[in-house]
Design an enzyme around this catalytic site. Sequence first.
Site, PDB file in Angstrom:
ATOM      1  N   HIS A 123      -3.846   5.903   3.245  1.00 41.22           N
ATOM      2  CA  HIS A 123      -4.508   4.677   2.804  1.00 41.22           C
ATOM      3  C   HIS A 123      -3.832   3.431   3.388  1.00 41.22           C
ATOM      4  O   HIS A 123      -4.496   2.510   3.882  1.00 41.22           O
ATOM      5  CB  HIS A 123      -4.488   4.634   1.280  1.00 41.22           C
ATOM      6  CG  HIS A 123      -5.377   3.613   0.653  1.00 41.22           C
ATOM      7  ND1 HIS A 123      -5.001   2.289   0.510  1.00 41.22           N
ATOM      8  CD2 HIS A 123      -6.615   3.711   0.094  1.00 41.22           C
ATOM      9  CE1 HIS A 123      -5.973   1.627  -0.102  1.00 41.22           C
ATOM     10  NE2 HIS A 123      -6.962   2.457  -0.370  1.00 41.22           N
ATOM     11  N   ASP A 162       0.840  -1.185   0.000  1.00 41.40           N
ATOM     12  CA  ASP A 162       0.000   0.000   0.000  1.00 41.40           C
ATOM     13  C   ASP A 162       0.881   1.242   0.000  1.00 41.40           C
ATOM     14  O   ASP A 162       1.959   1.228  -0.588  1.00 41.40           O
ATOM     15  CB  ASP A 162      -0.955  -0.034   1.211  1.00 41.40           C
ATOM     16  CG  ASP A 162      -2.312   0.566   0.911  1.00 41.40           C
ATOM     17  OD1 ASP A 162      -2.370   1.776   0.627  1.00 41.40           O
ATOM     18  OD2 ASP A 162      -3.318  -0.155   0.969  1.00 41.40           O
ATOM     19  N   SER A 212     -11.043  -1.312  -1.021  1.00 39.81           N
ATOM     20  CA  SER A 212      -9.754  -1.244  -0.325  1.00 39.81           C
ATOM     21  C   SER A 212      -9.909  -1.538   1.149  1.00 39.81           C
ATOM     22  O   SER A 212      -8.993  -2.070   1.784  1.00 39.81           O
ATOM     23  CB  SER A 212      -9.141   0.155  -0.469  1.00 39.81           C
ATOM     24  OG  SER A 212      -8.467   0.308  -1.681  1.00 39.81           O
TER      25      SER A 212
END
Length: 775
Positions: free
Chosen positions: A216, A137, A549
Site C-alpha cells: 500500500h 503509510d 487511499s
Amino acid sequence: MATVLSSFVPLLLLLSISSSFWQSFSSDETVKTFIFRVDSQSKPSIFPTHYHWYTSEFAEPTRILHTYDTVFLGFSATLTEAHASSLSDHPSVLAVFEDRRRELHTTRSPQFLGLRNQHGLWSDSNYGSDAIIGVFDTGVWPERRSFSDTNLGPVPARWKGVCQTGARFVAKNCNRKLIGARFFSKGHEAAAGPGVPITGINQTIEFMSPRDADGHGTHTASTAAGRHAFRASMGGYAAGIAKGVAPKARLAVYKVCWKNSGCFDSDILAAFDAAVKDGVDVISISVGGGDGISTPYYLDPIAIGAYGAVSRGVFVSSSAGNDGPNIMSVTNLAPWLVTVGAGTIDRNFPADVVLSDGRSLNGVSLYSGVQLKGNMYPVVYPGKSGELSASLCMENSLDPNVVKGKIVICDRGSNPRVAKGMVVKEAGGVGMILANGASNGEGLVGDAHLLPACALGSDEGDAVKKYVSSSANPTATIDVKGTVIGIKPAPVVASFSARGPNGLNPEILKPDLIAPGVNILAAWTDAVGPTGLDSDPRRTEFNILSGTSMACPHVSGAAALLKSAHPDWSPAAIRSAMMTTASITDNTNRPMIDEATGKPSTPYDFGAGHLNLNRAMDPGLIYDITNSDYEAFLCAIGYNPKLVQVVTRSPAACPMKKPLPENLNYPSIAALFSTTSRGPSSKTFIRTVTNVGQANAVYVAKIAAPRGVTVTVKPMKLVFTPAVKKISFFVTITADSKHLVLDDAGAVFGSLTWTDGKNTHVVRSPIIVTQLDPL
C-alpha cells in the site's frame, strides 16, 4: 474510540512521585497505551528536558513509548487504566486518550488531471522538484524504478531527516529521490503485547524497517511522486508509462502502518512530529477511522497532528474513507485537513459473463492467467442453500462436490474479493462471478484474481442468479477483454467513496474534492503478490488498486506541484486553488454521475468537484485561512480555551462574543436552518478573497441559487488594484423551511462563482442548504 479522561481539576504541582505510587498499581492489571497532552508552559525548570520531566512525574522510563515536541506536546505510555485516570487529574495534563487503531483507506491519471509534459503546471513547477512529500503509510520498496534519482539535483538543503536502517533496509536505499525513511512501531508493539513480533496475521512476513511488506505504501508514494517508468503494466493491463503526479518531488517515507495489523495513533502522532521537524512540505496520509464514528478534534490525534503541521505551513492531504455510498460516512473532518474522495478515470478493464442463452453481462476483471477461451462451464450459486458463509464464499464454506469444474457465483462482502476466488479455486471451481449486493450498487473495481473471474454490478448479479435458478442446465463463460481507454462518462464518483455531510460540523463541506481513485496503476512491493494474499505466488513491479487511499496521493502530488510553483502559498491557499477550480462535469460535458445510483452527483459526493490541475495553477482568487481563524473556529463550535489548547498547543483566549463556525473562510458555504422555523429565515456569511492573479482585476458574482432558496451577494463586484489585494463580501441565504424541497441527503445545492469577465478565471464555491432538528 479514544476517550478523554481529563477533568481539568486543578491540583498542586508535584515535582516527584514516590516509588510507592508506582507500586500501588497491581502488576497484573491490564496495560494499555495512552496519549497525554501536556501544557506547554508547565515544565518545571529543574528538569533539563521534557523527557526527564515525564519520566519523573508521570511514568517510568520503560513505560514511555514516544515523546512529542513539535506538532504536539506530550508523550505516549503504556499504563493501567487506573494509573492513566489518576494522571488525568494532574494540572499539567490537558487531556488523555487511549491509543486507537486506524485502517488504511484502500498512471494514466496524471493526464486525466490535465498534466502534460513541458506544459502548464508540470513545466512551471519543474515537476515539483523543490517539494518534499512525506508519506505516512506501510513503508516503501525502494528498488522500484519509480524511486530512481537519475538526473535529479541535490537534496534540498533544508532537509533535516534521516534514512533509518533496519531489516533489509540500509542507508544506500535512500537517494536524491527517496531522501528519507523512518518507521514507528512502539504503539503497535505495545498493543500486540510484550514479546509479540510484528508479523501480521498468521505470522506473515513483515520488516522491522521502512521496507514495505504490504504494498500500500509503495503504491501511494509512487502515485504522488513516482518517476517516469517506461513499459509499465500489471500483468499486461494499463500498459504504458507510469508516473506520479509530481515526478521530481522528493519523497520521505514514514512507516506507521503494519501488514494486516493497522496503524496506531501514538505512532502516527510520532510521525507527524518527525516529519515537520524533518522539513516536509506536504504530508499524505491515506488512513482513517473507518468505524463510522465522528471523533471530536480534541480526541483525534490525526486531527491534532495535522493541525500542528498545517500551522507550520505543511499541507496535509487525507483520504475520505471507503464507506460510501452511505450518507455521512466521510472521515478526516478537520477543516485544516484536505479530505479527498475518489472518482474514476477514462480507463477500464472490461470483462463479460456470457450465458448460454446468448446474453452478455458486462463487468470488470484484471485476471491475467490462462483464459477460458469461450468454453462454457456449469454455473452454481451456493447462496441458494441459504447459508450466508457459502454465498460469500468464505473459507471452508464451499463443498467441492458441488463446485468442482464449475463457475461459482460469490456475493461481495465480509472477506476480501480476491480471497473469495481463492476459496473457489481451492474447492475445484474453474471460475468466479463476483456479484455486488444492493449496498454496492453498480460500483466496480478491478482485481488481479487467481482464477478466471468477473465482477458484476448489483443488477447484472441479480440477473445471473435468476438465470441459474430458472435454468435446468445453466452454463456460462468469462471473457476478459484487457485495457480500454477513452471511457465515457468519466470521471464518475466511485460508489465506495465516502459521502457527506460532515458528521461533526456540517457548516464545513466534506469531502473537499475528489481525485482519481479507481483502478490506479502504481509501484508495488516484492514481498507479496498483486492480491496481497500470502497464497499468491506472483510478483509484479506495478499493481492496480482502488480506494480513497489512491485518490489522496493524487492531491498530495498536486500540492507539491502548486507549492513548487507558488512557494509563498499557505496550505489553505493551495486547497482553495484546488477547490475553486475543480470540475463538476465529466468528459461528456454533463454533470458528474454517482456510480452508486447512476444519477447526477452532489457536493456531498464530490465536495467542490474533481481535481483539475490545468486550472489550479492560476486560480485568480483564493480563500486563505490563518491559525487564528482556526482557533476562532474551535471557539465557535463550543471548545473552551483548554480544549482549544489540546488541538493548537498554544493557550487560546476565546472572544467574548462567540464567533460563528460557518464564517471560517472556507471555499464553500453551508447554510443550516432549523426544521421548526416558521416562515422565511436568513443567514449571512462573510468571506474574504485574495487576488493572486493580475493586479488590476474586476470580478463579478454569478449566483446559481439552490432550488427554493434566495441568495444575495454584497458587493456584487470586486475591484482589485496593486494596493487592494484582499476584499471581503457578504452572502445572505434566505429559505422558507415550509417550502424547501430537499434531496435524499437532506439538502439542496447551488453555487457562487466569481468571474473576471473573460472567463480567464472562474472561482467557484458550492452552496449547500440543509435543515437540522434543534438540539
